[in-house]
Write an enzyme that holds these catalytic residues in place. Structure first.
Site, mmCIF file in Angstrom:
data_model
loop_
_atom_site.group_PDB
_atom_site.id
_atom_site.type_symbol
_atom_site.label_atom_id
_atom_site.label_comp_id
_atom_site.label_asym_id
_atom_site.label_seq_id
_atom_site.Cartn_x
_atom_site.Cartn_y
_atom_site.Cartn_z
ATOM 1 N N SER A 1 0.855 -1.183 0.000
ATOM 2 C CA SER A 1 0.000 0.000 0.000
ATOM 3 C C SER A 1 0.890 1.231 0.000
ATOM 4 C CB SER A 1 -0.886 0.005 1.253
ATOM 5 O OG SER A 1 -1.536 1.255 1.434
ATOM 6 N N TYR B 1 -1.664 -0.415 10.538
ATOM 7 C CA TYR B 1 -1.836 -0.812 9.144
ATOM 8 C C TYR B 1 -0.549 -0.542 8.361
ATOM 9 C CZ TYR B 1 -3.755 -1.010 4.400
ATOM 10 O OH TYR B 1 -3.991 -1.319 3.078
#
Length: 248
Positions: A147, A160
């Site tokens: 990501s 995350y």
């Protein structure tokens, strides 16, 4: 621009985790349309099998299997079934992931553990299951979905981001350890998917959903994966960052 009507010159057996929605679903459709054999894994069996049926009605080849990436045995069974059916495993797309964002002081520890289990351990389980097969083949390709949160850290995304930074570090280590295996990291920016549904903090969820107007379609990530796996064997596309032009 990749021609979506083009068929793969050499069809590959591609295993995709988290294939029942979002990036995994879009990637499955894209690679099947290009002539690859796609093996689909996810927990939501009804959606998974419906996707496989849809692909097959369009003359593609899809094989759906229930999969929980947090369970090493489930991942081994997934890979073994694909290997038994096709006789080889060419590509693993480690796509399954969750994103329950929150501030650290909210102490949503169960959500932290879930991100570590799915986003990091799930990737490790996939690697462990395919390495013996790819090693025996003396070739293979592992595509790990990270990501842009693996490139920067924003408030509410600490855990995350930690898992996605770890995926990038793990991928680089794997790449350096092998001269036969290709390793690609795909780092999506804001992408239309169901990831926001895992956000339990309503304030954070609303803020993230408010940014999704600029999000790119999941097909953009499928195209990036197709590009990476379509290169000649001596070319290893190590990292691709794909995000909206308007994303800061």
């Amino acid at each position: 621009m990749i021609d979506s009507s083009a068929k793969a010159a050499a069809p590959k057996v591609v295993l995709i985790t988290g294939a029942s929605s979002g990036i995994g679903e879009a990637t499955a459709r894209r690679l099947a349309a290009a002539g690859h054999h796609v093996v689909l894994g996810a927990r939501r069996a009804d959606r998974l099998h419906a996707l496989a049926k849809e692909i097959e009605t369009r003359a593609g080849d899809a094989f759906a299997l229930d999969l929980d990436v947090t369970d090493p045995g489930s991942v081994r069974s997934f890979v073994a079934a694909a290997h038994e059916r096709y006789g080889r495993v060419d590509v693993l797309v480690n796509n399954a992931g969750v994103m329950p964002l929150s501030r650290l002081d909210a102490l949503r520890v169960d959500e932290w553990d879930r991100m570590i289990d799915v986003n990091l351990r799930g990737v490790l389980h996939g690697i462990a299951a395919v390495l013996p097969i790819m090693g025996a083949q003396r070739e293979g390709h592992i595509v790990n979905i990270s990501s842009v949160s693996g490139l920067r850290v924003d408030p509410t995304a600490a855990v995350y981001s930690a898992t996605k930074y770890a995926v990038r570090a793990l991928s680089e280590g794997l790449r350096q350890e092998s001269r036969d295996l290709r390793v690609t990291v795909i780092s999506p920016g804001l992408t239309r998917s169901e990831l926001t549904e895992s956000i339990g903090d309503r304030g954070v969820k609303g803020a993230v959903e408010g940014q999704m107007g600029i999000a790119i379609p999941a097909t953009a990530i499928g195209d990036a994966i197709l590009y990476a796996i379509s290169q000649p064997a001596e070319v290893d596309v190590n990292e691709l960052v794909v995000r909206p032009t308007a994303q800061g």
